[in-house]
Scaffold this motif. Structure first.
Motif, PDB file in Angstrom:
ATOM      1  N   ILE A  52       0.828  -1.200   0.000  1.00 60.09           N
ATOM      2  CA  ILE A  52       0.000   0.000   0.000  1.00 60.09           C
ATOM      3  C   ILE A  52       0.866   1.255   0.000  1.00 60.09           C
ATOM      4  O   ILE A  52       1.963   1.272   0.559  1.00 60.09           O
ATOM      5  CB  ILE A  52      -0.973   0.044   1.203  1.00 60.09           C
ATOM      6  N   ILE A  53       0.365   2.274  -0.668  1.00 56.67           N
ATOM      7  CA  ILE A  53       0.889   3.622  -0.524  1.00 56.67           C
ATOM      8  C   ILE A  53      -0.291   4.500  -0.141  1.00 56.67           C
ATOM      9  O   ILE A  53      -1.431   4.239  -0.535  1.00 56.67           O
ATOM     10  CB  ILE A  53       1.576   4.139  -1.806  1.00 56.67           C
ATOM     11  N   VAL A  54      -0.038   5.536   0.650  1.00 50.82           N
ATOM     12  CA  VAL A  54      -1.123   6.371   1.169  1.00 50.82           C
ATOM     13  C   VAL A  54      -0.793   7.838   0.903  1.00 50.82           C
ATOM     14  O   VAL A  54       0.282   8.319   1.272  1.00 50.82           O
ATOM     15  CB  VAL A  54      -1.334   6.149   2.683  1.00 50.82           C
ATOM     16  N   HIS A  55      -1.731   8.534   0.262  1.00 53.26           N
ATOM     17  CA  HIS A  55      -1.545   9.950  -0.064  1.00 53.26           C
ATOM     18  C   HIS A  55      -2.882  10.665   0.029  1.00 53.26           C
ATOM     19  O   HIS A  55      -3.943  10.029   0.073  1.00 53.26           O
ATOM     20  CB  HIS A  55      -0.976  10.109  -1.483  1.00 53.26           C
TER      21      HIS A  55
ATOM     22  N   LEU B 238      12.542   6.757  -9.879  1.00 52.83           N
ATOM     23  CA  LEU B 238      12.485   8.198 -10.112  1.00 52.83           C
ATOM     24  C   LEU B 238      12.742   8.541 -11.576  1.00 52.83           C
ATOM     25  O   LEU B 238      12.083   9.412 -12.148  1.00 52.83           O
ATOM     26  CB  LEU B 238      13.487   8.919  -9.217  1.00 52.83           C
ATOM     27  N   VAL B 239      13.679   7.843 -12.189  1.00 47.61           N
ATOM     28  CA  VAL B 239      13.959   8.090 -13.601  1.00 47.61           C
ATOM     29  C   VAL B 239      12.743   7.741 -14.458  1.00 47.61           C
ATOM     30  O   VAL B 239      12.358   8.496 -15.354  1.00 47.61           O
ATOM     31  CB  VAL B 239      15.195   7.279 -14.058  1.00 47.61           C
TER      32      VAL B 239
ATOM     33  N   VAL C  31       8.767   7.561  -5.911  1.00 49.40           N
ATOM     34  CA  VAL C  31       9.205   6.397  -5.146  1.00 49.40           C
ATOM     35  C   VAL C  31       8.466   6.438  -3.819  1.00 49.40           C
ATOM     36  O   VAL C  31       8.296   7.515  -3.223  1.00 49.40           O
ATOM     37  CB  VAL C  31      10.741   6.396  -4.938  1.00 49.40           C
ATOM     38  N   PRO C  32       7.948   5.315  -3.349  1.00 43.47           N
ATOM     39  CA  PRO C  32       7.182   5.337  -2.093  1.00 43.47           C
ATOM     40  C   PRO C  32       8.075   5.578  -0.894  1.00 43.47           C
ATOM     41  O   PRO C  32       9.284   5.323  -0.935  1.00 43.47           O
ATOM     42  CB  PRO C  32       6.555   3.937  -2.034  1.00 43.47           C
ATOM     43  N   ARG C  33       7.459   6.059   0.185  1.00 47.94           N
ATOM     44  CA  ARG C  33       8.193   6.254   1.437  1.00 47.94           C
ATOM     45  C   ARG C  33       8.298   4.900   2.140  1.00 47.94           C
ATOM     46  O   ARG C  33       7.582   4.613   3.092  1.00 47.94           O
ATOM     47  CB  ARG C  33       7.467   7.275   2.308  1.00 47.94           C
ATOM     48  N   SER C  34       9.199   4.081   1.650  1.00 43.50           N
ATOM     49  CA  SER C  34       9.307   2.713   2.157  1.00 43.50           C
ATOM     50  C   SER C  34      10.748   2.235   2.062  1.00 43.50           C
ATOM     51  O   SER C  34      11.455   2.556   1.107  1.00 43.50           O
ATOM     52  CB  SER C  34       8.404   1.775   1.353  1.00 43.50           C
ATOM     53  N   HIS C  35      11.149   1.457   3.061  1.00 39.92           N
ATOM     54  CA  HIS C  35      12.450   0.779   3.030  1.00 39.92           C
ATOM     55  C   HIS C  35      12.278  -0.705   2.750  1.00 39.92           C
ATOM     56  O   HIS C  35      13.243  -1.467   2.849  1.00 39.92           O
ATOM     57  CB  HIS C  35      13.183   0.968   4.360  1.00 39.92           C
ATOM     58  N   ASN C  36      11.058  -1.113   2.412  1.00 38.74           N
ATOM     59  CA  ASN C  36      10.755  -2.517   2.153  1.00 38.74           C
ATOM     60  C   ASN C  36      11.293  -2.897   0.775  1.00 38.74           C
ATOM     61  O   ASN C  36      10.727  -2.520  -0.243  1.00 38.74           O
ATOM     62  CB  ASN C  36       9.244  -2.747   2.228  1.00 38.74           C
ATOM     63  N   LEU C  37      12.372  -3.655   0.777  1.00 40.52           N
ATOM     64  CA  LEU C  37      13.046  -3.981  -0.473  1.00 40.52           C
ATOM     65  C   LEU C  37      12.147  -4.788  -1.403  1.00 40.52           C
ATOM     66  O   LEU C  37      12.209  -4.625  -2.626  1.00 40.52           O
ATOM     67  CB  LEU C  37      14.327  -4.766  -0.161  1.00 40.52           C
ATOM     68  N   LYS C  38      11.308  -5.627  -0.848  1.00 37.67           N
ATOM     69  CA  LYS C  38      10.419  -6.431  -1.687  1.00 37.67           C
ATOM     70  C   LYS C  38       9.391  -5.545  -2.389  1.00 37.67           C
ATOM     71  O   LYS C  38       9.060  -5.770  -3.563  1.00 37.67           O
ATOM     72  CB  LYS C  38       9.711  -7.497  -0.854  1.00 37.67           C
ATOM     73  N   PHE C  39       8.872  -4.560  -1.700  1.00 38.49           N
ATOM     74  CA  PHE C  39       7.917  -3.622  -2.292  1.00 38.49           C
ATOM     75  C   PHE C  39       8.581  -2.829  -3.409  1.00 38.49           C
ATOM     76  O   PHE C  39       8.042  -2.703  -4.517  1.00 38.49           O
ATOM     77  CB  PHE C  39       7.379  -2.709  -1.199  1.00 38.49           C
TER      78      PHE C  39
ATOM     79  N   ARG D 140      11.258  -3.615  -5.089  1.00 35.83           N
ATOM     80  CA  ARG D 140      11.562  -4.534  -6.185  1.00 35.83           C
ATOM     81  C   ARG D 140      10.333  -4.786  -7.039  1.00 35.83           C
ATOM     82  O   ARG D 140      10.393  -4.789  -8.268  1.00 35.83           O
ATOM     83  CB  ARG D 140      12.099  -5.861  -5.628  1.00 35.83           C
ATOM     84  N   SER D 141       9.185  -4.997  -6.372  1.00 41.10           N
ATOM     85  CA  SER D 141       7.937  -5.263  -7.090  1.00 41.10           C
ATOM     86  C   SER D 141       7.561  -4.093  -8.000  1.00 41.10           C
ATOM     87  O   SER D 141       7.207  -4.286  -9.176  1.00 41.10           O
ATOM     88  CB  SER D 141       6.811  -5.536  -6.092  1.00 41.10           C
ATOM     89  N   LEU D 142       7.629  -2.866  -7.474  1.00 46.31           N
ATOM     90  CA  LEU D 142       7.285  -1.698  -8.283  1.00 46.31           C
ATOM     91  C   LEU D 142       8.231  -1.537  -9.471  1.00 46.31           C
ATOM     92  O   LEU D 142       7.797  -1.201 -10.587  1.00 46.31           O
ATOM     93  CB  LEU D 142       7.325  -0.437  -7.428  1.00 46.31           C
ATOM     94  N   ALA D 143       9.513  -1.774  -9.229  1.00 40.61           N
ATOM     95  CA  ALA D 143      10.498  -1.596 -10.294  1.00 40.61           C
ATOM     96  C   ALA D 143      10.369  -2.680 -11.364  1.00 40.61           C
ATOM     97  O   ALA D 143      10.361  -2.382 -12.571  1.00 40.61           O
ATOM     98  CB  ALA D 143      11.905  -1.595  -9.705  1.00 40.61           C
ATOM     99  N   GLU D 144      10.252  -3.927 -10.941  1.00 40.82           N
ATOM    100  CA  GLU D 144      10.151  -5.022 -11.909  1.00 40.82           C
ATOM    101  C   GLU D 144       8.854  -4.955 -12.706  1.00 40.82           C
ATOM    102  O   GLU D 144       8.788  -5.459 -13.830  1.00 40.82           O
ATOM    103  CB  GLU D 144      10.277  -6.363 -11.185  1.00 40.82           C
TER     104      GLU D 144
END
Length: 301
Positions: free
Chosen positions: A107-110, A206-207, A212-220, A222-226
């Protein structure tokens, strides 16, 4: 924006309905004892499914280690309600532990103002959500702004700045990890490799999307990038339990390598993670340069 998930199999429809219900219920609990008006009257204005499950090109091969995540944008009525730790942690934990939800949920929240600001700027991440997203829940009167085009010249200027800044930060983190490896400080090396991977994903996102979400969760991350670039998948093999365990070691390092006496990482695992992050860094550089070249050509620069 669509408002149904009829394109998904029944199992996924049921999982999304359950995840949405948990999010809404736990948010109601989180604000139930509030005294401040903005909090007491806090609202979830929209829940939007985005990414591969919204577009219809998800992957569901858990036996091979490849399974698309559900990505949800929650739009709230006040910026402070976007605090994950205070308002959304319990819901995330319940979703994670619910056996009826077989796929990961991110989840991302805005606020609506933040989303609409991104749309009026033409930022790719928000434009893609407006075009491909599916509203799972929405209040009346919460329409998204009409996306405005981002010129290729502006996109190139933004992306090239992000690229130069964040790729240098990846290299700095890798240098730090090598220093710690050389000194035999394995936990410090693991944490710093996590930071290098996080920065690599940040650079790419960012490119490509200006977000980029406010998260340090590497799996999250990775999922967004892949989801945007399949070539990034190769950096983290998933074929064996050893491969998957090593990624989990890297993911856990952000907290546990610093604070948990139980965190233990061997030299072989550390070197394998180092190689994976280096490959990730190089792939991010390659695909980002290709993207920048495309923007430069479109802008006729």
């Amino acid at each position: 924006m669509k408002n149904d998930v009829d394109h998904l199999p029944p199992a996924q429809q049921e999982e999304l309905a359950l995840a949405t219900r948990i999010l809404m219920d736990e948010f109601a609990v989180a604000i139930s004892r509030a005294t401040q008006p903005w909090k007491k009257n806090g609202k979830v204005r929209k829940v939007i499914l985005f990414g591969s499950y919204a577009r219809g090109d998800w992957v569901d091969e858990p036996e091979n280690g490849y399974q698309s995540d559900y990505d949800l944008l929650i739009i709230v009525s006040h910026a402070d309600l976007a605090d994950i730790a205070e308002y959304w942690y319990v819901a995330e934990d319940k979703i994670l532990r619910d056996a009826a939800i077989a796929r990961p949920v991110n989840i991302i929240v805005h606020t609506l103002e933040e989303v609409n600001r991104g749309l009026t700027r033409g930022e790719y991440f928000w434009v893609d959500i407006a075009q491909d997203g599916v509203a799972l829940y929405e209040l009346h009167g919460t329409a998204l702004a009409t996306p405005q085009p981002l010129t290729a010249a502006d996109a190139y200027e933004m992306a090239s700045g992000y690229f130069a800044d964040w790729l240098a930060k990846v290299d700095t983190a890798l240098e730090g990890a090598d220093f710690y490896i050389g000194k035999g400080h394995k936990n410090d090396a693991a944490f710093t490799l996590h930071q290098a991977a996080e920065r690599a994903y940040t650079c790419f996102l960012l490119v490509r999307s200006q977000y980029v979400p406010r998260s340090h969760n590497l799996k999250f991350l990775r999922s967004l990038a892949e989801d945007r670039e399949t070539r990034l998948v190769e950096a983290w093999p998933r074929a064996t339990k050893v491969d998957r365990r090593r990624f989990e070691l890297a993911k856990r390092a952000y907290v546990e390598a610093r604070y948990s006496a139980a965190y233990d990482i061997g030299s072989d695992d550390l070197q394998a993670i180092r190689a994976a992050v280096a490959m990730l860094r190089d792939t991010v550089e390659t695909v980002s340069r290709e993207w920048l070249d495309g923007l430069r050509q479109k802008a006729d620069l």
